[in-house]
Write a protein that holds these residues in place. Structure first.
Motif, PDB file in Angstrom:
ATOM      1  N   THR A 203     -16.027  -7.681  55.721  1.00  0.00           N
ATOM      2  CA  THR A 203     -16.678  -8.507  54.689  1.00  0.00           C
ATOM      3  C   THR A 203     -16.492  -9.846  54.797  1.00  0.00           C
ATOM      4  OG1 THR A 203     -16.329  -6.382  53.372  1.00  0.00           O
ATOM      5  CG2 THR A 203     -17.183  -8.230  52.083  1.00  0.00           C
ATOM      6  N   SER A 204     -15.388 -10.361  54.782  1.00  0.00           N
ATOM      7  CA  SER A 204     -15.050 -11.739  54.891  1.00  0.00           C
ATOM      8  C   SER A 204     -13.724 -12.028  55.674  1.00  0.00           C
ATOM      9  CB  SER A 204     -14.946 -12.600  53.590  1.00  0.00           C
ATOM     10  OG  SER A 204     -13.858 -11.958  52.766  1.00  0.00           O
ATOM     11  N   VAL A 205     -13.706 -13.374  56.301  1.00  0.00           N
ATOM     12  CA  VAL A 205     -12.462 -13.708  57.080  1.00  0.00           C
ATOM     13  C   VAL A 205     -12.253 -15.136  56.734  1.00  0.00           C
ATOM     14  CG1 VAL A 205     -11.181 -13.702  59.242  1.00  0.00           C
ATOM     15  CG2 VAL A 205     -13.043 -11.873  58.532  1.00  0.00           C
ATOM     16  N   ARG A 206     -11.104 -15.610  56.403  1.00  0.00           N
ATOM     17  CA  ARG A 206     -10.896 -17.077  56.152  1.00  0.00           C
ATOM     18  C   ARG A 206      -9.613 -17.402  56.651  1.00  0.00           C
ATOM     19  NH1 ARG A 206      -8.023 -18.980  51.662  1.00  0.00           N
ATOM     20  NH2 ARG A 206      -7.193 -17.230  50.461  1.00  0.00           N
ATOM     21  N   LYS A 207      -9.293 -18.606  57.215  1.00  0.00           N
ATOM     22  CA  LYS A 207      -8.127 -18.987  57.357  1.00  0.00           C
ATOM     23  C   LYS A 207      -7.390 -19.430  56.279  1.00  0.00           C
ATOM     24  CE  LYS A 207      -6.371 -23.186  59.823  1.00  0.00           C
ATOM     25  NZ  LYS A 207      -6.730 -24.623  60.602  1.00  0.00           N
ATOM     26  N   LEU A 208      -5.925 -19.025  56.489  1.00  0.00           N
ATOM     27  CA  LEU A 208      -4.844 -19.320  55.649  1.00  0.00           C
ATOM     28  C   LEU A 208      -4.084 -20.487  55.962  1.00  0.00           C
ATOM     29  CD1 LEU A 208      -3.695 -15.743  54.769  1.00  0.00           C
ATOM     30  CD2 LEU A 208      -5.196 -17.264  53.302  1.00  0.00           C
ATOM     31  N   ARG A 209      -3.356 -20.451  57.231  1.00  0.00           N
ATOM     32  CA  ARG A 209      -2.683 -21.430  57.722  1.00  0.00           C
ATOM     33  C   ARG A 209      -2.340 -21.201  59.129  1.00  0.00           C
ATOM     34  NH1 ARG A 209       0.385 -17.885  54.791  1.00  0.00           N
ATOM     35  NH2 ARG A 209       2.146 -16.707  55.875  1.00  0.00           N
ATOM     36  N   GLN A 210      -1.719 -22.079  59.875  1.00  0.00           N
ATOM     37  CA  GLN A 210      -1.568 -22.109  61.113  1.00  0.00           C
ATOM     38  C   GLN A 210      -0.264 -22.787  61.773  1.00  0.00           C
ATOM     39  OE1 GLN A 210      -5.050 -23.890  62.878  1.00  0.00           O
ATOM     40  NE2 GLN A 210      -3.821 -25.517  63.708  1.00  0.00           N
ATOM     41  N   GLY A 211       0.414 -22.238  62.719  1.00  0.00           N
ATOM     42  CA  GLY A 211       1.585 -23.001  63.312  1.00  0.00           C
ATOM     43  C   GLY A 211       1.208 -23.536  64.686  1.00  0.00           C
ATOM     44  N   ASP A 212       1.900 -23.878  65.738  1.00  0.00           N
ATOM     45  CA  ASP A 212       1.761 -24.485  66.677  1.00  0.00           C
ATOM     46  C   ASP A 212       1.083 -23.469  67.822  1.00  0.00           C
ATOM     47  OD1 ASP A 212       3.019 -26.977  66.112  1.00  0.00           O
ATOM     48  OD2 ASP A 212       4.942 -26.182  66.934  1.00  0.00           O
TER      49      ASP A 212
ATOM     50  N   LEU B 138     -13.799 -16.327  63.356  1.00  0.00           N
ATOM     51  CA  LEU B 138     -14.233 -16.071  61.922  1.00  0.00           C
ATOM     52  C   LEU B 138     -15.625 -15.369  61.865  1.00  0.00           C
ATOM     53  CD1 LEU B 138     -12.722 -18.999  60.048  1.00  0.00           C
ATOM     54  CD2 LEU B 138     -11.518 -16.919  60.582  1.00  0.00           C
ATOM     55  N   THR B 139     -16.615 -15.942  62.680  1.00  0.00           N
ATOM     56  CA  THR B 139     -17.943 -15.541  62.872  1.00  0.00           C
ATOM     57  C   THR B 139     -18.015 -14.184  63.347  1.00  0.00           C
ATOM     58  OG1 THR B 139     -18.646 -17.783  62.769  1.00  0.00           O
ATOM     59  CG2 THR B 139     -20.231 -16.302  63.317  1.00  0.00           C
ATOM     60  N   ALA B 140     -17.295 -14.218  64.401  1.00  0.00           N
ATOM     61  CA  ALA B 140     -17.571 -12.729  65.334  1.00  0.00           C
ATOM     62  C   ALA B 140     -16.849 -11.416  64.405  1.00  0.00           C
ATOM     63  CB  ALA B 140     -16.460 -12.832  66.519  1.00  0.00           C
ATOM     64  N   MET B 141     -15.882 -11.875  63.564  1.00  0.00           N
ATOM     65  CA  MET B 141     -15.206 -10.686  62.791  1.00  0.00           C
ATOM     66  C   MET B 141     -16.334 -10.419  61.790  1.00  0.00           C
ATOM     67  SD  MET B 141     -11.202 -11.702  62.891  1.00  0.00           S
ATOM     68  CE  MET B 141     -10.638  -9.959  62.192  1.00  0.00           C
ATOM     69  N   THR B 142     -16.856 -11.269  61.147  1.00  0.00           N
ATOM     70  CA  THR B 142     -17.773 -10.944  60.003  1.00  0.00           C
ATOM     71  C   THR B 142     -19.143 -10.533  60.569  1.00  0.00           C
ATOM     72  OG1 THR B 142     -18.393 -13.254  59.611  1.00  0.00           O
ATOM     73  CG2 THR B 142     -16.710 -12.306  58.352  1.00  0.00           C
ATOM     74  N   SER B 143     -19.724 -10.969  61.747  1.00  0.00           N
ATOM     75  CA  SER B 143     -20.940 -10.587  62.397  1.00  0.00           C
ATOM     76  C   SER B 143     -20.711  -9.099  62.799  1.00  0.00           C
ATOM     77  CB  SER B 143     -21.544 -11.492  63.388  1.00  0.00           C
ATOM     78  OG  SER B 143     -21.466 -12.549  63.001  1.00  0.00           O
ATOM     79  N   GLY B 144     -19.904  -8.734  63.233  1.00  0.00           N
ATOM     80  CA  GLY B 144     -19.692  -7.291  63.808  1.00  0.00           C
ATOM     81  C   GLY B 144     -19.197  -7.403  65.315  1.00  0.00           C
ATOM     82  N   LEU B 145     -18.353  -6.314  65.653  1.00  0.00           N
ATOM     83  CA  LEU B 145     -17.865  -6.226  67.083  1.00  0.00           C
ATOM     84  C   LEU B 145     -17.765  -4.724  67.402  1.00  0.00           C
ATOM     85  CD1 LEU B 145     -14.798  -8.518  66.275  1.00  0.00           C
ATOM     86  CD2 LEU B 145     -16.610  -9.120  68.276  1.00  0.00           C
TER      87      LEU B 145
END
Length: 268
Positions: free
Chosen positions: A187-196, A170-177
């Motif tokens: 601009t922003s990235v957040r976790k929605l849900r996850q599986g295995d 999440l930090t890498a995608m908002t900091s810049g690559l």
């Protein structure tokens, strides 16, 4: 940027289009405002000698016309302002965002068979593997302003990736690559849900570059399993079925116009 208008000149008897007065714009912009084509396409038509004002062919793309009085023709046919149309499509995966595909692949226009509008164009693109909200209009100035980075109209995506998301991602995608020498940032990235073994994240962009999210994930060696655009400037895809189209409501169009206006994007 404000329009730079040339000095006042005397109108010629033959219908010269060099005098700026009244509702005057350049000829390419006039064709754009009438909903006929984009200004780039208009410049090409003018250069090919296919555009006339009255009975006079105009080959100069910097010529000025008065929209309130000029009779503009393309290939001998008078151009009238089309009714403005604004549509949203829930684009299925596998369709290309073009009117005619040289490889014969299915296109987004296969979903628009009930809308016989000659100059209806997508606002931006979704690549073949991507899905979700895609807007169409024949209002070229509206489309250009909505795409202009200066307006900062946000676009939101739900993205399934092939691993469990963590704070570092999440930090890498908002900091810049960097990818192919270009700096890409969400601009922003957040976790929605996850599986295995995989996760869904929500990514917001204000400056959409070509395949931006996929390229950011490639830079992190992360696979993109699905990419769905779910909102543009607060306009949400909602429960529109995949492959279906609906017209935007008047309030939805007004809301997008307000966001464009707040960005203060202007065109020559």
């Amino acid at each position: 940027m404000k329009e730079r208008r040339p000095p006042q000149k005397t109108r010629e008897r033959n219908g010269s289009v060099t005098e700026p007065a009244g509702k005057r714009v350049t000829l390419p912009r006039a064709l754009s405002k009438l909903g006929y084509c984009s200004r780039t396409q208009a410049e090409r038509l003018i250069a090919e000698g296919r555009v006339a004002v009255g009975d006079r062919v105009v080959a100069d793309p910097s010529a000025w016309v008065d929209l309130s009085t000029a009779i503009i023709k393309v290939d001998g046919r008078e151009i009238a302002a089309e009714a403005r149309i604004y549509l949203m499509l829930n684009k299925p995966r596998g369709l290309v965002t073009t009117r005619h595909d040289p490889e014969g692949r299915p296109t987004v226009y296969d979903c628009l068979t009930d809308f016989d509008v000659p100059h209806l164009s997508p606002i931006g693109r979704l690549d073949k593997a991507s899905e979700g909200l895609l807007l169409f209009t024949n209002d070229t100035e509206f489309a250009q302003a909505l795409l202009d980075p200066i307006t900062h109209v946000s676009k939101s995506y739900h993205v399934q990736i092939d691993r469990i998301v963590d704070d570092d991602i999440l930090t890498a995608m908002t900091s810049g690559l960097r990818h192919d020498g270009e700096l890409l940032r969400a601009t922003s990235v957040r976790k929605l849900r996850q599986g295995d073994r995989n996760s869904w994240i929500e990514v917001e962009l204000q400056e959409g570059r070509n395949r931006q999210i996929r390229r950011m994930l490639e830079a992190l060696d992360i696979g993109c399993l699905r990419l769905v655009r779910v909102a543009i400037g607060g306009l949400e895809l909602g429960d529109l079925p995949k492959g279906s189209v609906r017209g935007l409501t008047e309030s939805e169009v007004k809301d997008l116009r307000r966001k464009i206006g707040n960005g203060k994007a202007t065109r020559d």
